[in-house]
Write a protein that holds these residues in place. Structure first.
Motif, PDB file in Angstrom:
ATOM      1  N   ILE A  11     -45.394 -47.224  27.097  1.00 28.32           N
ATOM      2  CA  ILE A  11     -45.879 -48.523  26.577  1.00 28.32           C
ATOM      3  C   ILE A  11     -46.327 -48.486  24.941  1.00 28.32           C
ATOM      4  CG2 ILE A  11     -47.459 -50.581  26.619  1.00 28.32           C
ATOM      5  CD1 ILE A  11     -47.787 -50.050  29.554  1.00 28.32           C
ATOM      6  N   PHE A  12     -46.986 -47.586  24.902  1.00 29.85           N
ATOM      7  CA  PHE A  12     -47.615 -46.988  23.447  1.00 29.85           C
ATOM      8  C   PHE A  12     -47.831 -45.692  23.140  1.00 29.85           C
ATOM      9  CE2 PHE A  12     -50.710 -46.633  20.085  1.00 29.85           C
ATOM     10  CZ  PHE A  12     -50.028 -46.841  18.979  1.00 29.85           C
ATOM     11  N   CYS A  13     -47.298 -45.070  22.148  1.00 29.49           N
ATOM     12  CA  CYS A  13     -47.600 -43.666  21.804  1.00 29.49           C
ATOM     13  C   CYS A  13     -47.685 -43.480  20.420  1.00 29.49           C
ATOM     14  CB  CYS A  13     -46.550 -42.892  22.811  1.00 29.49           C
ATOM     15  SG  CYS A  13     -46.889 -41.049  22.274  1.00 29.49           S
ATOM     16  N   ARG A  14     -48.581 -42.672  19.892  1.00 28.27           N
ATOM     17  CA  ARG A  14     -48.550 -42.253  18.594  1.00 28.27           C
ATOM     18  C   ARG A  14     -47.273 -41.377  18.161  1.00 28.27           C
ATOM     19  NH1 ARG A  14     -53.782 -38.801  17.312  1.00 28.27           N
ATOM     20  NH2 ARG A  14     -52.794 -38.364  15.442  1.00 28.27           N
ATOM     21  N   THR A  15     -46.970 -41.835  16.957  1.00 24.18           N
ATOM     22  CA  THR A  15     -45.660 -41.130  16.584  1.00 24.18           C
ATOM     23  C   THR A  15     -45.939 -40.656  15.079  1.00 24.18           C
ATOM     24  OG1 THR A  15     -44.846 -43.233  15.466  1.00 24.18           O
ATOM     25  CG2 THR A  15     -43.695 -42.732  17.669  1.00 24.18           C
ATOM     26  N   ASP A  16     -47.121 -40.276  14.507  1.00 23.66           N
ATOM     27  CA  ASP A  16     -47.182 -39.764  13.396  1.00 23.66           C
ATOM     28  C   ASP A  16     -47.100 -38.214  13.609  1.00 23.66           C
ATOM     29  OD1 ASP A  16     -50.509 -38.416  13.827  1.00 23.66           O
ATOM     30  OD2 ASP A  16     -50.271 -40.238  14.989  1.00 23.66           O
ATOM     31  N   ASN A  17     -46.960 -37.515  12.319  1.00 20.12           N
ATOM     32  CA  ASN A  17     -46.543 -36.145  12.267  1.00 20.12           C
ATOM     33  C   ASN A  17     -47.577 -35.410  13.071  1.00 20.12           C
ATOM     34  OD1 ASN A  17     -44.502 -36.831  10.752  1.00 20.12           O
ATOM     35  ND2 ASN A  17     -45.053 -35.958   9.007  1.00 20.12           N
ATOM     36  N   SER A  18     -48.857 -35.359  12.729  1.00 19.96           N
ATOM     37  CA  SER A  18     -49.830 -34.467  13.501  1.00 19.96           C
ATOM     38  C   SER A  18     -49.814 -34.735  15.085  1.00 19.96           C
ATOM     39  CB  SER A  18     -51.307 -34.759  12.812  1.00 19.96           C
ATOM     40  OG  SER A  18     -52.242 -34.259  13.611  1.00 19.96           O
ATOM     41  N   PHE A  19     -49.573 -35.873  15.652  1.00 21.13           N
ATOM     42  CA  PHE A  19     -49.494 -35.675  16.969  1.00 21.13           C
ATOM     43  C   PHE A  19     -48.361 -35.212  17.568  1.00 21.13           C
ATOM     44  CE2 PHE A  19     -48.666 -38.176  20.819  1.00 21.13           C
ATOM     45  CZ  PHE A  19     -49.803 -37.870  21.709  1.00 21.13           C
ATOM     46  N   LEU A  20     -47.221 -35.463  16.894  1.00 21.68           N
ATOM     47  CA  LEU A  20     -46.068 -34.960  17.612  1.00 21.68           C
ATOM     48  C   LEU A  20     -45.866 -33.507  17.433  1.00 21.68           C
ATOM     49  CD1 LEU A  20     -43.470 -37.843  16.641  1.00 21.68           C
ATOM     50  CD2 LEU A  20     -44.713 -37.588  18.615  1.00 21.68           C
ATOM     51  N   PHE A  21     -46.220 -33.224  16.144  1.00 21.57           N
ATOM     52  CA  PHE A  21     -45.858 -31.732  15.985  1.00 21.57           C
ATOM     53  C   PHE A  21     -46.919 -31.002  16.767  1.00 21.57           C
ATOM     54  CE2 PHE A  21     -44.780 -32.310  11.251  1.00 21.57           C
ATOM     55  CZ  PHE A  21     -43.548 -31.727  11.465  1.00 21.57           C
ATOM     56  N   ARG A  22     -48.004 -31.474  17.400  1.00 20.55           N
ATOM     57  CA  ARG A  22     -48.838 -30.542  18.404  1.00 20.55           C
ATOM     58  C   ARG A  22     -48.125 -30.082  19.732  1.00 20.55           C
ATOM     59  NH1 ARG A  22     -53.749 -34.613  19.854  1.00 20.55           N
ATOM     60  NH2 ARG A  22     -53.653 -34.851  17.356  1.00 20.55           N
ATOM     61  N   PHE A  23     -47.086 -31.012  19.979  1.00 22.23           N
ATOM     62  CA  PHE A  23     -46.532 -30.738  21.276  1.00 22.23           C
ATOM     63  C   PHE A  23     -45.084 -29.869  20.773  1.00 22.23           C
ATOM     64  CE2 PHE A  23     -48.557 -34.695  21.891  1.00 22.23           C
ATOM     65  CZ  PHE A  23     -48.889 -34.312  23.274  1.00 22.23           C
ATOM     66  N   LEU A  24     -44.609 -30.123  19.700  1.00 21.34           N
ATOM     67  CA  LEU A  24     -43.477 -29.354  19.316  1.00 21.34           C
ATOM     68  C   LEU A  24     -43.896 -27.930  18.985  1.00 21.34           C
ATOM     69  CD1 LEU A  24     -41.734 -31.804  16.931  1.00 21.34           C
ATOM     70  CD2 LEU A  24     -40.623 -30.953  19.079  1.00 21.34           C
ATOM     71  N   ARG A  25     -45.039 -27.791  18.384  1.00 23.85           N
ATOM     72  CA  ARG A  25     -45.351 -26.330  18.154  1.00 23.85           C
ATOM     73  C   ARG A  25     -45.825 -25.473  19.115  1.00 23.85           C
ATOM     74  NH1 ARG A  25     -47.991 -28.886  12.739  1.00 23.85           N
ATOM     75  NH2 ARG A  25     -46.546 -28.162  11.314  1.00 23.85           N
ATOM     76  N   VAL A  26     -46.346 -26.200  20.077  1.00 25.66           N
ATOM     77  CA  VAL A  26     -47.031 -25.476  21.385  1.00 25.66           C
ATOM     78  C   VAL A  26     -45.853 -25.101  22.099  1.00 25.66           C
ATOM     79  CG1 VAL A  26     -47.384 -27.354  23.164  1.00 25.66           C
ATOM     80  CG2 VAL A  26     -48.983 -25.355  23.009  1.00 25.66           C
ATOM     81  N   LYS A  27     -44.770 -25.847  21.997  1.00 27.87           N
ATOM     82  CA  LYS A  27     -43.407 -25.621  22.757  1.00 27.87           C
ATOM     83  C   LYS A  27     -42.426 -24.729  21.804  1.00 27.87           C
ATOM     84  CE  LYS A  27     -45.455 -26.845  26.736  1.00 27.87           C
ATOM     85  NZ  LYS A  27     -45.807 -26.022  27.574  1.00 27.87           N
ATOM     86  N   LYS A  28     -42.576 -24.319  20.715  1.00 23.97           N
ATOM     87  CA  LYS A  28     -41.913 -23.522  19.981  1.00 23.97           C
ATOM     88  C   LYS A  28     -40.549 -24.387  19.475  1.00 23.97           C
ATOM     89  CE  LYS A  28     -43.591 -19.114  20.667  1.00 23.97           C
ATOM     90  NZ  LYS A  28     -43.329 -17.519  21.116  1.00 23.97           N
ATOM     91  N   PHE A  29     -41.064 -25.842  19.257  1.00 25.16           N
ATOM     92  CA  PHE A  29     -39.516 -26.720  18.814  1.00 25.16           C
ATOM     93  C   PHE A  29     -38.622 -26.556  19.906  1.00 25.16           C
ATOM     94  CE2 PHE A  29     -42.219 -26.642  15.163  1.00 25.16           C
ATOM     95  CZ  PHE A  29     -41.753 -28.048  14.466  1.00 25.16           C
ATOM     96  N   SER A  30     -38.905 -26.431  21.248  1.00 22.51           N
ATOM     97  CA  SER A  30     -37.928 -26.762  22.164  1.00 22.51           C
ATOM     98  C   SER A  30     -38.154 -28.233  22.638  1.00 22.51           C
ATOM     99  CB  SER A  30     -38.211 -25.837  23.523  1.00 22.51           C
ATOM    100  OG  SER A  30     -37.437 -26.431  24.568  1.00 22.51           O
ATOM    101  N   ILE A  31     -37.092 -29.088  22.039  1.00 23.78           N
ATOM    102  CA  ILE A  31     -37.701 -30.630  22.136  1.00 23.78           C
ATOM    103  C   ILE A  31     -37.489 -30.950  23.449  1.00 23.78           C
ATOM    104  CG2 ILE A  31     -36.476 -32.750  21.143  1.00 23.78           C
ATOM    105  CD1 ILE A  31     -35.537 -31.293  18.906  1.00 23.78           C
ATOM    106  N   PRO A  32     -36.694 -30.551  24.521  1.00 22.59           N
ATOM    107  CA  PRO A  32     -36.658 -31.285  25.573  1.00 22.59           C
ATOM    108  C   PRO A  32     -38.054 -31.076  26.289  1.00 22.59           C
ATOM    109  CG  PRO A  32     -34.512 -30.160  25.547  1.00 22.59           C
ATOM    110  CD  PRO A  32     -35.477 -29.690  24.167  1.00 22.59           C
ATOM    111  N   ILE A  33     -38.511 -29.871  26.337  1.00 20.75           N
ATOM    112  CA  ILE A  33     -39.891 -29.322  26.768  1.00 20.75           C
ATOM    113  C   ILE A  33     -41.270 -30.140  26.291  1.00 20.75           C
ATOM    114  CG2 ILE A  33     -41.470 -27.427  27.427  1.00 20.75           C
ATOM    115  CD1 ILE A  33     -39.140 -25.591  27.262  1.00 20.75           C
TER     116      ILE A  33
END
Length: 326
Positions: A47-69
């Motif tokens: 329904i709603f999710c943050r899309t700012d860099n800081s929020f999205l990067f925390r998931f990308l970085r912890v998963k080493k930029f494996s986008i699907p994961i």
């Protein structure tokens, strides 16, 4: 929120570590952010999710930029916020008198300086938590406030975290705060879904009479984390592994604990409004299984317990090879 046009806030050291350990560079950052935002926009379950860099990067970085994961972990995180919202994620207000009291006691705070590897040190003193005065919700809230605040800083996302715990005063009554089922769900889902890079865990003054509790706790975390846990008999042993100048004066350092807590309080207040705004994030619960909505470990392992209601969402595949998560 969308700050895609802002310059990368990482230092030169953080940029280098991000490149070496996380496969991150300007090109991958830009592409990954575009993919994450497009996926969120098209995902009918969100329904709603943050899309700012800081929020999205925390998931990308912890998963080493494996986008699907990263996408899957983000969605699990949003669902976890529902499953444990009342207990951990909602109304994370450091101005709450109970939160302020726990902070002032030094139950959980973060040292102001980074270690030689750029990591912040999270200091926990569970023995000062009065199990007869405070609740399990109070405990979860102060942890969530601490971790969510740290994750707002992109340098922390790259460098990761060091944990230090002092077990003095921890006793059997503390164990009654959570049922075994709650403990399993919180620890396992927390490790798998909360996007933090836990690099080192150090402990001192572990209660000898509660060794079975430590063994149980260790059984809940992954082998990767278990290998990073070190328990010491005294401060001299600890100082061989953590620069003593980074610790409170009470643990052989230079700065008094109260002064460290005051500095950390300022950081918490800086991000207070952001943490409270996070309560607006939500998902369409009717598109998830009952087990997933209740925070079941097994349901959150794969596919968010969606079952037959997967239609309409495409996870990006083939963009980056799936790497082992560090």
């Amino acid at each position: 929120m969308d700050d895609s046009d802002q310059n990368c806030p990482l230092s030169e050291l953080a940029l280098q570590i991000a490149k070496d350990e996380l496969r991150e560079d300007e090109k991958t950052r830009k592409f990954a952010l575009e993919q994450m935002r497009e996926w969120i926009r098209k995902n009918p379950r969100i329904i709603f999710c943050r899309t700012d860099n800081s929020f999205l990067f925390r998931f990308l970085r912890v998963k080493k930029f494996s986008i699907p994961i990263a996408q899957e972990t983000l969605e699990k995180y949003l669902l976890l916020r529902h499953a444990f919202g009342h207990l951990m994620f909602h109304n994370l207000d450091i101005k709450n008198p109970v939160m302020e009291e726990l902070l002032s006691l030094g139950y959980l705070f973060v040292a102001p300086k980074r270690d030689k590897n750029g990591r912040r040190i999270i200091i926990a003193r569970p023995g000062v938590f009065d199990p007869y005065k405070f609740t399990n919700q109070d405990m979860c809230h102060i942890h969530a406030i601490t971790y969510e605040t740290l994750m707002e800083d992109e340098e922390n996302q790259v460098f990761g975290y060091v944990h230090f715990a002092d077990g003095v005063g921890f006793s059997f009554p503390h164990l009654t705060l959570f049922t075994p089922k709650e403990a399993v769900r919180i620890v396992k889902n927390g490790e798998r879904i909360i996007p933090m890079r836990h690099k080192e865990v150090h402990g001192i003054n572990a209660p000898a009479g509660l060794k079975y509790v430590i063994d149980f706790g260790m059984s809940l975390v992954s082998e990767k984390i278990r290998k990073r846990v070190k328990i010491y008999n005294n401060l001299d042993e600890l100082h061989k592994h953590i620069d003593r100048s980074l610790l409170p004066k009470e643990y052989g350092g230079e700065m008094p604990m109260a002064e460290m807590i005051d500095l950390w309080r300022k950081e918490l207040l800086k991000y207070r409004d952001v943490l409270l705004t996070n309560d607006k994030m939500s998902v369409r619960l009717d598109m998830y299984s009952e087990a997933a909505k209740e925070g079941s470990v097994s349901a959150l392992k794969s596919g968010c317990g969606i079952g037959a209601k997967k239609e309409g969402v495409d996870y990006v595949t083939g963009s980056f090879r799936q790497l082992a998560v560090d």
